[in-house]
Write a protein that holds these residues in place. Structure first.
Motif: not given
Length: 512
Positions: A45-64
């Motif tokens: 469950x943690x890895x599935x939730x984190x797969x969605x959060x992965x998208x957020x973190x990639x977006x934030x760091x790429x944007x910076x």
């Protein structure tokens, strides 16, 4: 009472997993098991939730990494691009309070999947944006999706995991989420240098599709049978307060906007005061202030919020300093700033052992000073520093700061009753994102004031140094609150035992 009785989180979670509806007053959980795979455990469950959060973190760091390039395309100053970060975090702060109520009413899986769809639509709009104003609006739509992903995902995990497994569960949740920042900076540097910055948003679409499928396949649609009525007045007041305060602080760094900034901050303070008065009179307020009666939760909120000033400022200051102050390319900047994520990922296996050995209080006090000092050293960076030396400092800073937030995010729920868990996750996530947003604002204001004091039209190395030291000095004050944690706080979670604990003392979170 906010603290649970002997019947703890572990037994309640077992009932939820087995499809039993617990008798807890008029509140009951209804799990829809049709979408949960047999044998699914908290790691999955943690890895599935984190797969969605992965998208957020990639977006934030790429944007910076891409901010300076985007500033040139939009014909604005690099520091003015902070509004593109702030608008996203603003949406998080406004809509996170409603996430718990929505999850209780419509089910955690439904809300989580809707959040992913909104994030994807916002990403598509960002990629098509022709102006700064349009990208700010598109980022706000992304933020609405992110506002539901973060607390609802954490809520799903907290309802799945036994108390003694909580540290490990939070560490598992961090794995893909930490890979995102590792991939983000070099990927952002590559896209900005060799392609078009708009592709930094388009890459969210396939990741979002994967998250939708995994969520539908493995996450149960747990919801309350009789959720509390939606607090519309509280939602409006909290939204006005948080929105005006955040944009008011952001406007302070803009030339000629002091009057508007002062007005926004004043309106935010008035709305915030009105909300506090409203929440004290209403049962089931959208941000339940009664949660702060729990000492451990309150201290984690305060100390974690102050520490997040530095965490919020770092993705804004580091890429700007290296590209504007040092003259580095976006690609080179990305390969250096990725170090913080490398350090964060390295921390994962150490957190449970450190907390078991030293306990939460001692770990938070010592580690908090070390983590803050690591980011303060960034104020000494200059182009003459070897790349490996800057990389090493950032690895150290990322390692210790990641541990700090793992500890805060875990101990916060030590004394929270299961019936309050959705309210607690929404409350905690609201302040978490508010302070990350405020970190960007504080960094932008500190940078602007340093430029004014030195008479600079564009920021120089000295200006960036001053900004780093301002935000780290604020975060260092969290030590005052870390000292107030009880020595036995979180003992049931960490497994730590202290020989100095008085005989008969019970671990935090248990009562007779």
């Amino acid at each position: 009472m906010l603290r649970p009785r002997r019947r703890g989180i572990a037994s309640v979670n077992a009932e939820v997993r087995d499809g039993i509806v617990p008798a807890a007053g008029r509140i009951a959980m209804t799990p829809d098991r049709s979408a949960q795979a047999p044998g699914a455990n908290y790691r999955l469950v943690a890895l599935i939730i984190a797969s969605a959060l992965f998208m957020e973190f990639v977006d934030a760091t790429v944007l910076a990494t891409a901010l300076p390039t985007m500033a040139r395309d939009f014909s604005v100053r690099p520091q003015d691009m902070s509004v593109a970060l702030t608008s996203y975090l603003l949406a998080l702060a406004i809509f996170i309070p409603a996430s718990g109520v929505l999850a209780d009413r419509f089910g955690s899986r439904t809300v989580f999947r809707t959040a992913i769809v909104l994030f994807m639509l916002g990403s598509l709009a960002c990629g098509q944006s022709p102006t700064l104003e349009m990208i700010v609006l598109s980022r706000f739509v992304q933020g609405i999706g992110g506002a539901m992903m973060i607390p609802v995902g954490r809520l799903v995990l907290l309802r799945t995991v036994a108390k003694q497994d909580m540290v490990n569960a939070m560490s598992w949740l961090l794995v893909p989420a930490l890979i995102g920042p590792i991939v983000g900076p070099p990927l952002g540097g590559f896209i900005v240098t060799y392609l078009d910055w708009r592709w930094i948003f388009y890459i969210n679409l396939p990741m979002g599709m994967l998250g939708l499928w995994l969520t539908g396949r493995f996450i149960a649609n747990v919801r309350e049978e009789r959720p509390n009525p939606f607090d519309a007045i509280g939602f409006v007041l909290s939204g006005i307060a948080l929105g005006c305060l955040l944009f008011g602080f952001e406007m302070v760094s803009r030339p000629g906007e002091a009057g508007l900034a002062g007005t926004l901050i004043a309106v935010g303070l008035v709305a915030g005061t009105a909300y506090i008065a409203h929440a004290r009179r209403r049962e089931g307020a959208i941000l339940d202030l009664a949660l702060l009666r729990d000492d451990t939760f309150r201290l984690s909120v305060i100390a974690g919020s102050v520490t997040r000033i530095t965490q919020g400022a770092q993705p804004f200051l580091l890429p700007l300093m290296m590209q504007v102050g040092f003259g580095f390319s976006a690609a080179r900047s990305g390969t250096i700033t990725v170090a913080t994520a490398v350090g964060s990922l390295a921390m994962k296996s150490f957190a449970p052992r450190i907390l078991r050995r030293f306990g939460f209080r001692r770990s938070l006090i010592v580690n908090g000073v070390i983590a803050t000092a690591g980011y303060a050293i960034c104020g000494l960076f200059n182009p003459a520093w070897p790349t490996w030396a800057m990389f090493a400092v950032l690895v150290e800073a990322g390692f210790f700061m990641s541990f700090q937030f793992t500890a805060y995010n875990t101990i916060a729920y030590d004394g929270i009753d299961k019936r309050q868990m959705s309210n607690a996750t929404a409350f905690y996530a609201t302040f978490q994102q508010l302070m990350l947003s405020l970190g960007i604002c504080v960094a932008a204001v500190a940078l602007h004031l340093a430029m004014l004091a030195r008479g600079h039209a564009l920021p120089t190395l000295g200006d960036f140094s001053a900004a780093f030291w301002v935000v780290t000095a604020i975060s260092l004050s969290a030590t005052i609150w870390n000292l107030r944690f009880a020595p036995e706080a979180g003992a049931e979670i960490s497994g730590h035992s202290d020989d100095a604990t008085p005989t008969g003392a019970r671990p935090a979170g248990q009562e007779s």
